[in-house]
Motif scaffolding. Structure first.
Motif, PDB file in Angstrom:
ATOM      1  N   ALA A   1      80.330 -75.469 -11.618  1.00  0.00           N
ATOM      2  CA  ALA A   1      81.613 -76.017 -12.064  1.00  0.00           C
ATOM      3  C   ALA A   1      81.513 -76.567 -13.480  1.00  0.00           C
ATOM      4  CB  ALA A   1      82.076 -77.115 -11.119  1.00  0.00           C
ATOM      5  N   ILE A   2      82.513 -76.244 -14.272  1.00  0.00           N
ATOM      6  CA  ILE A   2      82.593 -76.731 -15.650  1.00  0.00           C
ATOM      7  C   ILE A   2      84.065 -76.959 -15.952  1.00  0.00           C
ATOM      8  CG2 ILE A   2      82.514 -74.312 -16.440  1.00  0.00           C
ATOM      9  CD1 ILE A   2      81.314 -75.261 -19.071  1.00  0.00           C
ATOM     10  N   SER A   3      84.364 -78.058 -16.614  1.00  0.00           N
ATOM     11  CA  SER A   3      85.752 -78.311 -16.987  1.00  0.00           C
ATOM     12  C   SER A   3      86.134 -77.436 -18.184  1.00  0.00           C
ATOM     13  CB  SER A   3      85.927 -79.787 -17.335  1.00  0.00           C
ATOM     14  OG  SER A   3      87.285 -80.031 -17.618  1.00  0.00           O
ATOM     15  N   ALA A   4      87.426 -77.416 -18.510  1.00  0.00           N
ATOM     16  CA  ALA A   4      87.890 -76.478 -19.549  1.00  0.00           C
ATOM     17  C   ALA A   4      87.317 -76.802 -20.915  1.00  0.00           C
ATOM     18  CB  ALA A   4      89.409 -76.492 -19.611  1.00  0.00           C
ATOM     19  N   HIS A   5      87.169 -78.113 -21.217  1.00  0.00           N
ATOM     20  CA  HIS A   5      86.808 -78.459 -22.589  1.00  0.00           C
ATOM     21  C   HIS A   5      85.337 -78.833 -22.728  1.00  0.00           C
ATOM     22  CE1 HIS A   5      90.755 -77.731 -23.949  1.00  0.00           C
ATOM     23  NE2 HIS A   5      91.300 -78.656 -23.188  1.00  0.00           N
ATOM     24  N   ALA A   6      84.517 -77.805 -22.684  1.00  0.00           N
ATOM     25  CA  ALA A   6      83.105 -77.971 -23.018  1.00  0.00           C
ATOM     26  C   ALA A   6      82.988 -77.873 -24.542  1.00  0.00           C
ATOM     27  CB  ALA A   6      82.301 -76.892 -22.337  1.00  0.00           C
ATOM     28  N   LYS A   7      81.879 -78.348 -25.088  1.00  0.00           N
ATOM     29  CA  LYS A   7      81.695 -78.345 -26.546  1.00  0.00           C
ATOM     30  C   LYS A   7      80.433 -77.580 -26.906  1.00  0.00           C
ATOM     31  CE  LYS A   7      85.186 -81.056 -26.885  1.00  0.00           C
ATOM     32  NZ  LYS A   7      86.435 -80.752 -27.567  1.00  0.00           N
ATOM     33  N   VAL A   8      80.466 -76.913 -28.044  1.00  0.00           N
ATOM     34  CA  VAL A   8      79.271 -76.238 -28.536  1.00  0.00           C
ATOM     35  C   VAL A   8      78.855 -76.892 -29.852  1.00  0.00           C
ATOM     36  CG1 VAL A   8      78.342 -74.076 -29.434  1.00  0.00           C
ATOM     37  CG2 VAL A   8      79.751 -74.066 -27.369  1.00  0.00           C
ATOM     38  N   ASP A   9      77.597 -77.289 -29.926  1.00  0.00           N
ATOM     39  CA  ASP A   9      77.025 -77.747 -31.188  1.00  0.00           C
ATOM     40  C   ASP A   9      76.623 -76.474 -31.935  1.00  0.00           C
ATOM     41  OD1 ASP A   9      75.274 -78.481 -33.219  1.00  0.00           O
ATOM     42  OD2 ASP A   9      74.498 -80.209 -32.108  1.00  0.00           O
ATOM     43  N   GLU A  10      77.378 -76.102 -32.941  1.00  0.00           N
ATOM     44  CA  GLU A  10      77.143 -74.807 -33.597  1.00  0.00           C
ATOM     45  C   GLU A  10      75.896 -74.830 -34.476  1.00  0.00           C
ATOM     46  OE1 GLU A  10      80.507 -72.772 -35.253  1.00  0.00           O
ATOM     47  OE2 GLU A  10      81.790 -73.267 -33.550  1.00  0.00           O
ATOM     48  N   ILE A  11      75.271 -75.994 -34.607  1.00  0.00           N
ATOM     49  CA  ILE A  11      74.010 -76.055 -35.361  1.00  0.00           C
ATOM     50  C   ILE A  11      72.824 -75.756 -34.425  1.00  0.00           C
ATOM     51  CG2 ILE A  11      72.498 -77.617 -36.684  1.00  0.00           C
ATOM     52  CD1 ILE A  11      75.261 -78.832 -37.731  1.00  0.00           C
TER      53      ILE A  11
END
Ligand SMILES: [Fe+2]
Length: 485
Positions: free
Chosen positions: A173-183
């Motif tokens: 399960a994962i909510s809609a607003h996950a974040k990616v650290d693009e670095i």
């Protein structure tokens, strides 16, 4: 394909019985199209822009089995792929488990959020993957706001490849607003639900495997929508938007707002244990969307859109109307900043622009979790659900509006714009802002590309999309170098 070929057939494919959520600009498309090269209407497609703009949203495939809410529709992705100055469009449904089941049955098998589900185990809620798209490790994840599977999508063909193994390993399960650290290419996520501990927090590495996963204990079931990251921390939300316990016991989805509770933001080191989270209290509110967050010395700073509680005639918070408007996506949001000192425990919050109802923010995501000066938000209609009639650039330090563009006739429905960094960008705002636009009066869909340094000059290029892109939710930009990973 001609501009209006599909419209007459598609304006209300299921009739008017299900209300406005399936009509006009919300009416679903009935098929998948493309790849098709988009025709240039004006300007010039930037030669230094390579990647793909992806927009998600509900697009129900079969006639609803009951009352319909826009949250219920099957996730469909609309893509505009930029390569060598040529823009190619595609749309595809996400092949979710539920989509495949209904495809075999040839009809809807799931209940919507407006329906009572008590005793109806034969009609579960559908994980539609219709809410947000997050670009990670060469793929795009199609995600669902109530926490569901992470469907991996090829960013060019839009083929559903499977499920992210890291999220499967966490329990799925994962909510809609996950974040990616693009670095670092870490995917940072949370899930939430109706059973204790009510939230989990985790990190998936650039190899798509689970790197970190811990329970987060909340005081009860909550409806957090977004989160934030900085270079070293993540910020989780415990807001006074709750499940209505009485309605929930009767099998209904109803939310309630409790203004006696504070809004709490939890700061946890990126790889922190459950007990390393530190909660900071702020004035009660709901938050749909964060702009960005970063660190300034010992301060963790989160910039976002504060949902302004509805007030009654005496100036008191009207909890019932607030909850209803949140549930119906009637936006009353203001650009806001929350500051938390991880050494001293001090807090500070401030409204940055009192006058404008702005939401659905974007920024230069190459700088996720790092200090950014610029945010790009939509001017949101006060009265019409999901009508975003303009695009505005903000100085996130001062709250100054640095330029905006809107169709003066107010007939525009922009999709969520996304900042697309120019190839080899140098300054933070070296790039473009990309969005689909449905003009209700002209009955015309376009893809609009703005120079992020001069939004107020209007689009530097406008391309014709041969049919209406139904109003939807979130978008993302995936640069060409990130697609190849
Ligand atoms: Fe959202």
């Amino acid at each position: 394909m001609t501009q209006h070929a599909l419209l007459e057939d598609d304006l209300a494919p299921f009739g008017e019985a299900y209300g406005p959520g399936l009509m006009n600009n919300f009416a679903p498309l009935r098929a998948e199209f493309g790849p098709a090269r988009l025709k240039l209407l004006s300007g010039k497609v930037p030669a230094n822009l390579s990647g793909v703009y992806l927009r998600s949203g509900p697009n129900i495939r079969f006639e609803p089995s009951g009352r319909y809410h826009p949250f219920d529709g099957d996730g469909m992705i609309h893509a505009a792929h930029f390569e060598n100055g040529v823009v190619t469009y595609r749309n595809r449904w996400v092949r979710t488990d539920a989509w495949k089941l209904e495809d075999e049955a040839g009809r809807s098998l799931h209940a919507g959020v407006r329906e009572t589900r008590k005793g109806r185990s034969d009609k579960p809620l559908k994980d539609t993957a219709n809410t947000d798209l997050v670009a990670h490790a060469g793929r795009v994840l199609a995600l669902w706001y109530l926490s569901g599977d992470a469907y991996e999508i090829d960013p060019v063909t839009l083929e559903t490849k499977g499920k992210c193994p890291g999220i499967v390993a966490s329990g799925g399960a994962i909510s809609a607003h996950a974040k990616v650290d693009e670095i670092t290419d870490d995917l940072i996520f949370f899930d939430y639900g109706t059973e204790a501990p009510y939230m989990h927090y985790g990190v998936v590495g650039p190899d798509r495997k689970l790197k970190h996963f811990v329970p987060i204990e909340l005081p009860g079931p909550r409806l957090p929508h977004d989160m934030a990251i900085t270079e070293h921390y993540s910020i989780l939300h415990d807001l006074p938007m709750l499940y209505d316990a009485e309605a929930f016991a009767l099998g209904r989805h109803k939310v309630t707002f409790d203004p006696s509770l504070p809004a709490r933001l939890g700061v946890i080191p990126r790889y922190g244990a459950s007990d390393s989270i530190r909660w900071f209290e702020f004035s009660p509110c709901f938050i749909y969307h964060v702009v960005n967050a970063w660190e300034e010395g010992d301060w963790v700073v989160m910039s976002g859109c504060r949902y302004m509680p509805v007030l009654d005639k005496d100036g008191e918070i009207d909890a019932v109307r607030t909850a209803r408007d949140v549930a119906e996506l009637v936006m009353h949001a203001r650009l806001w900043v929350w500051r938390m000192n991880v050494k001293t425990g001090e807090t500070h919050e401030e409204m940055l622009d009192a006058s404008r109802n702005v939401e659905f923010p974007t920024f230069n995501s190459r700088l996720s979790g790092r200090r950014t000066r610029f945010g790009y938000l939509v001017d949101h209609s006060d009265t019409r659900t999901l009508q975003w009639y303009g695009i505005r650039k903000y100085d996130l330090d001062t709250g100054e509006s640095l330029g905006s563009w809107s169709d003066s006739s107010a007939h525009s429905f922009y999709s969520e714009p996304w900042f697309a960094a120019a190839d080899n960008f140098a300054a933070e705002d070296d790039g473009y802002v990309v969005a689909f636009q449905w003009n209700e009066k002209l009955k015309r869909e376009t893809l609009d590309i703005f120079d992020a340094k001069a939004i107020e000059n209007g689009p530097v290029a406008q391309l014709e999309v041969p049919f209406r892109v139904p109003s939807g939710f979130h978008a993302c930009w995936m640069a060409a170098d990130r697609m190849a990973k």
